[in-house]
Design a protein around this motif. Structure first.
Motif, PDB file in Angstrom:
ATOM      1  N   UNK A 137       0.806  -1.207   0.000  1.00  0.00           N
ATOM      2  CA  UNK A 137       0.000   0.000   0.000  1.00  0.00           C
ATOM      3  C   UNK A 137       0.843   1.264   0.000  1.00  0.00           C
ATOM      4  N   UNK A 138       2.094   1.163  -0.421  1.00  0.00           N
ATOM      5  CA  UNK A 138       2.964   2.324  -0.464  1.00  0.00           C
ATOM      6  C   UNK A 138       2.480   3.299  -1.537  1.00  0.00           C
ATOM      7  N   UNK A 139       2.861   4.556  -1.374  1.00  0.00           N
ATOM      8  CA  UNK A 139       2.511   5.542  -2.386  1.00  0.00           C
ATOM      9  C   UNK A 139       3.294   5.280  -3.657  1.00  0.00           C
ATOM     10  N   UNK A 140       2.616   5.398  -4.796  1.00  0.00           N
ATOM     11  CA  UNK A 140       3.345   5.378  -6.062  1.00  0.00           C
ATOM     12  C   UNK A 140       4.138   6.671  -6.153  1.00  0.00           C
ATOM     13  N   UNK A 141       5.353   6.561  -6.609  1.00  0.00           N
ATOM     14  CA  UNK A 141       6.194   7.744  -6.696  1.00  0.00           C
ATOM     15  C   UNK A 141       5.528   8.778  -7.589  1.00  0.00           C
ATOM     16  N   UNK A 142       5.287   9.946  -7.032  1.00  0.00           N
ATOM     17  CA  UNK A 142       4.735  11.038  -7.829  1.00  0.00           C
ATOM     18  C   UNK A 142       3.228  11.087  -7.816  1.00  0.00           C
ATOM     19  N   UNK A 195       9.351  -5.448 -10.184  1.00  0.00           N
ATOM     20  CA  UNK A 195       8.708  -4.145 -10.125  1.00  0.00           C
ATOM     21  C   UNK A 195       9.763  -3.080  -9.876  1.00  0.00           C
ATOM     22  N   UNK A 196       9.336  -1.920  -9.435  1.00  0.00           N
ATOM     23  CA  UNK A 196      10.248  -0.784  -9.275  1.00  0.00           C
ATOM     24  C   UNK A 196      10.926  -0.742  -7.920  1.00  0.00           C
ATOM     25  N   UNK A 197      10.650  -1.736  -7.053  1.00  0.00           N
ATOM     26  CA  UNK A 197      11.258  -1.764  -5.733  1.00  0.00           C
ATOM     27  C   UNK A 197      12.135  -3.008  -5.621  1.00  0.00           C
ATOM     28  N   UNK A 198      13.429  -2.891  -5.892  1.00  0.00           N
ATOM     29  CA  UNK A 198      14.296  -4.071  -5.945  1.00  0.00           C
ATOM     30  C   UNK A 198      14.568  -4.670  -4.573  1.00  0.00           C
ATOM     31  N   UNK A 199      15.005  -5.917  -4.590  1.00  0.00           N
ATOM     32  CA  UNK A 199      15.442  -6.643  -3.395  1.00  0.00           C
ATOM     33  C   UNK A 199      16.921  -6.989  -3.618  1.00  0.00           C
ATOM     34  N   UNK A 200      17.850  -6.141  -3.178  1.00  0.00           N
ATOM     35  CA  UNK A 200      19.262  -6.357  -3.487  1.00  0.00           C
ATOM     36  C   UNK A 200      19.957  -7.277  -2.479  1.00  0.00           C
ATOM     37  N   UNK A 201      21.116  -7.761  -2.880  1.00  0.00           N
ATOM     38  CA  UNK A 201      21.950  -8.566  -1.999  1.00  0.00           C
ATOM     39  C   UNK A 201      23.412  -8.379  -2.386  1.00  0.00           C
ATOM     40  N   UNK A 209      -0.979  -3.374 -13.267  1.00  0.00           N
ATOM     41  CA  UNK A 209      -0.164  -2.526 -12.408  1.00  0.00           C
ATOM     42  C   UNK A 209      -0.439  -2.919 -10.960  1.00  0.00           C
ATOM     43  N   UNK A 210       0.383  -2.406 -10.069  1.00  0.00           N
ATOM     44  CA  UNK A 210       0.212  -2.744  -8.661  1.00  0.00           C
ATOM     45  C   UNK A 210      -0.934  -1.945  -8.048  1.00  0.00           C
ATOM     46  N   UNK A 211      -1.255  -2.274  -6.808  1.00  0.00           N
ATOM     47  CA  UNK A 211      -2.399  -1.629  -6.152  1.00  0.00           C
ATOM     48  C   UNK A 211      -2.199  -0.119  -6.077  1.00  0.00           C
ATOM     49  N   UNK A 212      -0.976   0.325  -5.850  1.00  0.00           N
ATOM     50  CA  UNK A 212      -0.715   1.762  -5.808  1.00  0.00           C
ATOM     51  C   UNK A 212      -0.517   2.351  -7.211  1.00  0.00           C
ATOM     52  N   UNK A 213      -0.719   1.534  -8.231  1.00  0.00           N
ATOM     53  CA  UNK A 213      -0.628   1.888  -9.658  1.00  0.00           C
ATOM     54  C   UNK A 213       0.813   2.087 -10.117  1.00  0.00           C
ATOM     55  N   UNK A 237     -12.423 -10.862 -24.985  1.00  0.00           N
ATOM     56  CA  UNK A 237     -12.015 -11.399 -23.685  1.00  0.00           C
ATOM     57  C   UNK A 237     -11.897 -10.250 -22.691  1.00  0.00           C
ATOM     58  N   UNK A 238     -11.872 -10.631 -21.412  1.00  0.00           N
ATOM     59  CA  UNK A 238     -11.819  -9.633 -20.343  1.00  0.00           C
ATOM     60  C   UNK A 238     -10.866 -10.159 -19.270  1.00  0.00           C
ATOM     61  N   UNK A 239      -9.691  -9.541 -19.201  1.00  0.00           N
ATOM     62  CA  UNK A 239      -8.643 -10.023 -18.315  1.00  0.00           C
ATOM     63  C   UNK A 239      -8.849  -9.503 -16.894  1.00  0.00           C
ATOM     64  N   UNK A 240      -8.648 -10.396 -15.943  1.00  0.00           N
ATOM     65  CA  UNK A 240      -8.644 -10.025 -14.526  1.00  0.00           C
ATOM     66  C   UNK A 240      -7.199  -9.823 -14.083  1.00  0.00           C
ATOM     67  N   UNK A 241      -6.639  -8.535 -14.020  1.00  0.00           N
ATOM     68  CA  UNK A 241      -7.428  -7.354 -13.853  1.00  0.00           C
ATOM     69  C   UNK A 241      -6.610  -6.100 -14.071  1.00  0.00           C
ATOM     70  N   UNK A 242      -7.255  -4.937 -13.969  1.00  0.00           N
ATOM     71  CA  UNK A 242      -6.625  -3.637 -14.212  1.00  0.00           C
ATOM     72  C   UNK A 242      -5.486  -3.377 -13.234  1.00  0.00           C
ATOM     73  N   UNK A 243      -5.748  -3.558 -11.941  1.00  0.00           N
ATOM     74  CA  UNK A 243      -4.743  -3.311 -10.910  1.00  0.00           C
ATOM     75  C   UNK A 243      -4.888  -4.352  -9.815  1.00  0.00           C
ATOM     76  N   UNK A 244      -3.809  -4.578  -9.092  1.00  0.00           N
ATOM     77  CA  UNK A 244      -3.860  -5.485  -7.951  1.00  0.00           C
ATOM     78  C   UNK A 244      -4.852  -4.972  -6.912  1.00  0.00           C
TER      79      UNK A 244
END
Length: 911
Positions: free
Chosen positions: A7-12, A803-809, A559-563, A543-550
């Motif tokens: 539920x983080x804010x989408x940047x911008x 996505x746009x939030x990486x998990x680095x190591x 796209x993710x829930x925060x778009x 056809x109708x794909x599920x779905x527009x956003x998480x």
């Protein structure tokens, strides 16, 4: 990768929408551009608020609203983050002072509430002025005994006590409690326009106007329509003595509304000098026509067939629930679909906010409009709430040209009795509601319900739902195609038969196609296979794909829930390719499955199937193909390029070209890139298909010896948060910090003198520990209602998509205890680039880390740093991959049949 908190804010976009300057109000725009008066005051903003009835009673008895202990930001529902109020009860009270503009003197004043769930009462200066029941549509009350230029105290009570007989929809995603749409004051004449509907008639170049008044018009009073756009002459007619009237107005040189040119006729409707309303309409026609050259029908826009490419739009916001933070956000919702190449959204189980529908009208996107459901049995109270909502929904949204279909029910939700199920009584009620909807609006299509259980009764669209793994879609679609014909009993309840309705899928995807749901995974691979299957079967009209956003329990959105965006990796496989290519009007697909294993050096006769869902001639077409891929050492290879002429025919579905593909002799993973171009060289469409070679030669140069390490054949392992393996060791995962150790036995004939260099080549990524990797990974709760476990990677099928939030190591490599190299691992990705991970999946309803892959790392092992004497003496090299203790990013090591690159970890010795 995405964290557990989604539920983080989408940047911008979100951050900008939710920051508010002092004195500003949320959603300041007029909420209904289709029915807008000039004199209005927006009441959004901070209101006093309380859950305490005794406190509210003090206010109603004359106390100032300031005695209410909280404040809420209207119009966000209480309990949502944007409201700034926690959910502490079922009943709440709002209060504020209002000032009636002095300039409104002589006019009637109304309070309008866009929507409030569920029973809403209103008091002005302590006197109750009205009560409304229902949670999704607007209502209004006239304010009487008012002082123009003076202040009044306004109190609103909202009772959202749960009931199985009240419409609720998907509010398990976030309970839209109380006021959730704009509240405003409005000035009107003593007699005023209460309803204004436009019904285009493009066949006659005309529009029918139906107007209703609050009372019969005065003798000689005129109704007038002035056109602000479209160059039409004003229309005026005497309607004295009437409170309803209908007119047919010719439209000169009519400018049609369509998806590429969504022109709107903007108008001002006036009742003499008493009242005026700004509105608009789109000159377009919704219907059904035969698909060219076939005996089945398609939905039509302006008399032309439309291949429906839609998405399910839950229309939820993580911090506002039903309510969006800004008008720009709503505009962007439509842009997301347009940019994907979709031509419509199905607004799911929600009566949509009018300004979002306005942007669909303005930008050119079709809308299927659901009516929300109740979750109990179809008892009289529930039926009444539903029918009231339907009538108000059609009344409010009639003028939106984007809406092409009303969807009354979904999957028999609310239509089944505990004893008896979906009875004939319930079915006849559904039939009657279909017919009611047609009577309220004959200009659009109506679905009795979006069907999941083969249970249509009477409908304009023969729809069906299915969720499947990608590999099962061609079989599934073929089944529906075979069973669809006039007179077929399939997909209808007993005693009801198919007519010639267009047959479409109205929910599809992989989300519920795997045991326990797909969770958060790379949805794009299954999507690719699925769309190829749909395009092979033109009898299925869309056809109708599920779905527009998480949403909180489904992570299969574009796209993710925060778009914020998901990263699909398509452009790395075919330059210029995006998700929009799967919605191309001119679509080319190979007549083979997306991933096949092929013999080294064989020739494959490959036919290309064209699916051209347009009559717009693109001119001369060429299909450019190129075979590329990675060999068994991870080197990128390029092979033959061809250009094939492609004939264009409107609405063509069939073979358009063929090519003999020479499969490489070397082991590797290869794919044939396809780019369809017009004569200007513009790319109209991209696609590809994969050839995997495992029985050929390895790409080992002369004067090189290689030694491979199978990922699972480790001699030691030690990880702070545990270890897992995939498919008996095609991939190994270490969580937290720790190490994998491999012992490489060196042959006696290995010469150590004359070695020029040694290199370690391997594929590796960081490794996030997901919910599925932890103990107690059972999924609990009611996912359909959005209640329960909301870990995006709790499902065993999940592996969080890139996505746009990486998990680095971090990674450190040592040989016989001597550190020889270090590198950063950028992420733990999963997307289309993980071809081998998808190719390794068996055709069963389970996914194991599908689409996951790593980076190709070529790490030199400096001869001067290696303990050569020890290695020569022991004839062993102990190679350790370590994530240091100051990092908990984990490590995944991939083998030749998993990930992106077709190689096991390999020591390369060059002479």
């Amino acid at each position: 990768m995405r964290r557990f908190i989604v539920l983080l804010f989408a940047a911008g976009l979100l951050a900008g929408a939710c920051s508010r300057s002092v004195g500003s109000i949320p959603l300041p725009e007029h909420p209904r551009p289709d029915f807008e008066r000039a004199d209005w005051v927006n009441l959004n903003g901070y209101w006093s608020f309380t859950f305490d009835e005794a406190t509210a009673a003090k206010v109603l008895s004359g106390k100032d609203c300031s005695v209410m202990e909280e404040r809420i930001l209207v119009p966000f529902p209480w309990g949502s983050k944007l409201s700034e109020v926690e959910d502490k009860g079922d009943i709440a009270w709002y209060g504020r002072e209002i000032t009636i503009p002095r300039s409104w003197k002589g006019k009637r004043v109304f309070l309008v509430v866009g929507a409030s769930d569920w029973e809403t009462g209103v008091w002005l200066d302590g006197q109750e002025i009205g009560c409304h029941q229902g949670g999704y549509t607007p209502f209004e009350f006239e304010l009487k005994d008012i002082r123009f230029g003076g202040t009044h105290q306004l109190v609103i009570r909202a009772d959202d006590t749960a009931s199985d007989a009240h419409l609720y929809g998907k509010q398990g995603y976030g309970n839209a409690r109380g006021i959730w749409q704009t509240v405003y004051l409005e000035a009107r004449g003593q007699n005023y326009i209460s309803s204004l509907h436009f019904t285009p008639d493009i066949d006659r170049s005309a529009v029918r106007v139906d107007v209703a008044l609050s009372a019969p018009a005065a003798e000689g009073e005129q109704f007038r329509l002035d056109f602000k756009t479209g160059g039409q002459e004003p229309f005026a007619e005497d309607i004295g003595g009437k409170d309803k009237a209908s007119f047919t107005i010719p439209i000169k040189d009519q400018h049609l509304w369509d998806l590429d040119d969504p022109f709107l006729y903007e108008v001002k409707a006036s009742l003499g000098t008493e009242d005026s309303v700004d509105s608009y309409f789109g000159q377009r026609k919704i219907g059904v026509v035969p698909f060219p050259g076939a005996d089945f029908n398609y939905v039509a826009l302006n008399g032309k067939p439309v291949y429906l490419q839609l998405c399910l739009d839950q229309s939820y916001h993580p911090e506002g629930f039903y309510t969006f933070p800004s008008d720009e956000f709503m505009k962007n919702e439509i842009r997301i679909s347009k940019d994907l190449g979709l031509n419509g959204n199905r607004i799911h189980i929600k009566v949509e906010i009018p300004r979002k529908l306005y942007w669909a009208d303005k930008l050119g996107l079709l809308i299927m409009a659901d009516t929300p459901n109740f979750w109990g049995e179809p008892v009289p109270e529930a039926r009444e709430d539903w029918e009231n909502c339907l009538r108000a929904q059609v009344e409010r949204d009639y003028n939106h040209p984007s809406i092409f279909a009303w969807v009354n029910f979904n999957e028999t939700w609310g239509l089944r009795y505990k004893e008896g199920g979906y009875t004939s009584d319930a079915q006849e009620w559904v039939r009657s509601m279909y017919r009611l909807t047609k009577s309220l609006d004959p200009s659009r299509l109506v679905e009795d319900q979006s069907a999941c259980h083969h249970d249509h009764v009477e409908t304009d669209i023969n729809s069906w739902h299915s969720y499947r793994p990608g590999w099962d879609w061609n079989r599934e679609i073929t089944h529906y195609v075979t069973e669809t014909y006039p007179g077929s009993p399939f997909n209808f309840t007993k005693g009801n038969l198919q007519g010639d309705q267009p047959m479409i899928n109205s929910e599809c995807g992989n989300v519920w196609g795997y045991r326990g749901s797909a969770g958060d995974c790379d949805f794009t691979w299954d999507y690719h296979v699925m769309i190829d299957a749909f395009r092979r079967n033109p009898k299925c009209a869309g056809w109708l794909y599920t779905e527009h956003h998480d949403v909180i329990n489904e992570w299969n959105g574009y796209v993710q829930y925060d778009r914020s965006p998901k990263i699909d990796g398509l452009g790395d496989l075919v330059p210029g390719m995006t998700m929009a290519d799967f919605q191309s009007a001119c679509y080319i697909l190979p007549e083979k499955y997306l991933y096949t294993e092929n013999k080294a050096g064989e020739w494959v006769n490959l036919s290309f199937y064209g699916s051209f869902m347009t009559d717009r001639d693109p001119g001369k077409l060429t299909l450019d193909t190129e075979l590329v891929g990675y060999d068994s050492m991870g080197s990128f290879r390029e092979f033959e390029k061809l250009s094939l002429p492609i004939p264009f025919k409107p609405f063509l579905s069939g073979t358009v070209a063929s090519q003999r593909v020479h499969v490489p002799e070397m082991n590797g993973v290869y794919w044939l890139r396809m780019t369809l171009r017009n004569e200007k060289g513009d790319a109209l469409h991209h696609n590809f298909t994969v050839f995997r070679v495992k029985d050929g030669a390895d790409a080992i140069p002369e004067n090189v010896r290689t030694f491979t390490l199978r990922p699972a054949d480790m001699s030691a392992r030690n990880w702070s948060q545990g270890v897992t393996t995939v498919f008996d060791g095609l991939k190994v995962n270490g969580f937290g910090h720790g190490s994998f150790e491999y012992t490489l036995d060196l042959p006696e004939d290995l010469r150590f003198t004359d070695i020029s260099s040694v290199e370690l080549v391997f594929e590796a990524s960081a490794k996030e520990k997901f919910g599925k990797d932890r103990k107690g990974n059972e999924i609990e709760g009611d996912y359909m209602l959005g209640k329960g476990t909301f870990d995006h990677c709790k499902s065993l099928n999940s592996y969080a998509m890139t996505d746009t939030r990486p998990w680095p190591s971090k990674l450190e490599v040592s040989v016989n205890g001597v550190v020889v190299g270090r590198c950063d691992l950028a992420d733990d990705p999963a997307d289309h680039r993980g071809i081998l991970s998808w190719g390794a999946q068996p055709f069963v309803p389970e996914i194991r880390e599908g689409g996951s892959y790593g980076e190709l790392i070529r790490m030199p092992l400096p001869l001067g740093s290696l303990p050569v004497d020890e290695i020569v003496r022991e004839r062993k090299a102990v190679i350790r991959f370590t994530v240091p203790e100051d990092c908990d990013g984990g490590l995944a090591i991939y083998g030749k049949d998993f990930g992106r690159y077709p190689l096991d970890p390999t020591v390369v010795v060059k002479y």
